[in-house]
Enzyme design. Structure first.
Site, short mmCIF file in Angstrom:
data_model
loop_
_atom_site.label_atom_id
_atom_site.label_comp_id
_atom_site.label_asym_id
_atom_site.label_seq_id
_atom_site.Cartn_x
_atom_site.Cartn_y
_atom_site.Cartn_z
N CYS A 1 56.27 28.68 124.66
CA CYS A 1 55.52 27.55 125.22
C CYS A 1 54.93 27.87 126.61
O CYS A 1 53.98 28.62 126.70
CB CYS A 1 56.41 26.31 125.23
SG CYS A 1 55.47 24.79 125.31
N HIS B 1 59.96 25.89 120.21
CA HIS B 1 61.28 25.74 120.82
C HIS B 1 62.26 25.51 119.67
O HIS B 1 61.95 25.71 118.52
CB HIS B 1 61.32 24.50 121.73
CG HIS B 1 60.41 24.54 122.90
ND1 HIS B 1 60.70 25.22 124.04
CD2 HIS B 1 59.21 23.95 123.12
CE1 HIS B 1 59.73 25.03 124.93
NE2 HIS B 1 58.80 24.26 124.39
N ARG C 1 50.43 14.38 123.87
CA ARG C 1 51.16 15.63 123.80
C ARG C 1 51.40 15.98 122.34
O ARG C 1 51.44 15.11 121.48
CB ARG C 1 52.51 15.51 124.53
CG ARG C 1 52.39 15.46 126.03
CD ARG C 1 53.76 15.40 126.70
NE ARG C 1 54.50 16.65 126.60
CZ ARG C 1 54.28 17.71 127.38
NH1 ARG C 1 53.34 17.68 128.30
NH2 ARG C 1 55.00 18.81 127.23
N1 GLN Z 1 53.86 22.49 130.62
C1 GLN Z 1 53.31 23.06 129.45
C2 GLN Z 1 52.59 22.08 128.54
O1 GLN Z 1 52.95 20.91 128.46
C3 GLN Z 1 54.42 23.77 128.72
C4 GLN Z 1 55.40 22.86 128.06
C5 GLN Z 1 56.57 23.56 127.48
O2 GLN Z 1 56.89 24.70 127.85
N2 GLN Z 1 57.26 22.90 126.58
O3 GLN Z 1 51.66 22.52 127.91
#
Ligand code: GLN
Length: 260
Positions: free
Chosen positions: A96, A211, A131
């Site tokens: 990520c 993840h 998101r």
């Molecule tokens: N901050 C980054 C995003 O939201 C990475 C998020 C994450 O590593 N889960 O794209």
């Protein structure tokens, strides 16, 4: 022959969310179960460049934008060493925010730009708003022939094309023409929710949004990294001992059942 691997865990205090530390446990255990000695070396702002160079396998988890900004400042100091390690085939897994670090830049929702390593021809922009969250399955093709097939049970190899995990990101990563994605999205969003690609593979490095953590439920991926690290360090073909992955397969299938 007694094998020893040093895992360089990049910024464990800042870059490790949604269970990412489980990847370190999976790598360590899968080595120990085979009699391979593992040393986990945290790579932090205090780590010297020569200590970093000693790592045989690199791992970086994800983070929120705030932590990524802090890490980016330090990473610039380690940029040349880290880029050279990746270019010369040091295996690594970057999750990520870690995946975003391999690219050119990450543009936050407020427009500020975080400069990244630039090893991979990818860039990430966070448009704000929605998101990309949920369980995900991707079909991975072309990576496994490089893995040591003797380490993979028949049952596992039958389903191993499907790698499962959990994604939660605002950033949308777009790949340059020459960049090979890790896989094709079967269910979920992937790198940008548009082109059905997920992650990237470059030399022996894997960048992915998965993840979960990804390695305990996709042990084939863990073994790919371990085999690559041993082969590179000991300059010999490696046959990893087969492990009983029945519990790991249950975890893998549980995610698949959830998202079908
Ligand atoms: N901050 C980054 C995003 O939201 C990475 C998020 C994450 O590593 N889960 O794209």
């Amino acid at each position: 022959m007694k094998y020893i691997l040093t895992i360089g865990w990049l910024y464990p205090d800042l870059m490790s969310i949604y269970g990412d530390r489980g990847n370190i446990i999976a790598l360590t255990k899968r080595c120990e179960w085979r009699g391979i000695h593992v040393e986990v070396k945290p790579i932090t702002v205090d780590t010297t460049l020569s200590e970093l160079r000693n790592a045989d396998l690199l791992f970086m988890g994800g983070a929120q934008d705030r932590q990524q900004t802090i890490v980016a400042k330090d990473l610039l100091k380690k940029k040349t060493v880290l880029s050279t390690m990746i270019e010369t085939g040091t295996p690594g897994l970057y999750i990520c925010g870690g995946f975003q670090f391999l690219g050119h830049y990450y543009k936050e929702a407020d427009g500020s730009i975080i400069e990244q390593l630039g090893v991979l021809d990818v860039y990430t922009e966070n448009p704000g708003g929605k998101r990309l969250i949920g369980n995900i399955a991707i079909e991975v093709d072309g990576l496994w022939p490089m893995a040591n097939s003797k380490t993979i049970s028949n049952k596992l190899s039958a389903i191993s094309q499907l790698v499962v995990g959990f994604e939660n990101h605002g950033g949308r990563t777009r790949l340059g023409k020459e960049v090979k994605p890790l896989g094709k999205v079967i269910k979920g969003y992937g790198s940008n929710a548009e082109d059905h690609t997920e992650g990237a593979v470059y030399k022996n490095s894997i960048g992915t949004y998965l993840h979960g953590p990804i390695l305990p439920k996709n042990p084939i991926l863990a073994d790919w990294l371990i085999a690559k690290a041993l082969e590179r360090k000991y300059k010999t073909a490696i046959t990893l001992k087969t492990l009983d992955d029945s519990i790991e397969l249950l975890a893998h299938d549980a995610i698949l059942k959830k998202i079908r």
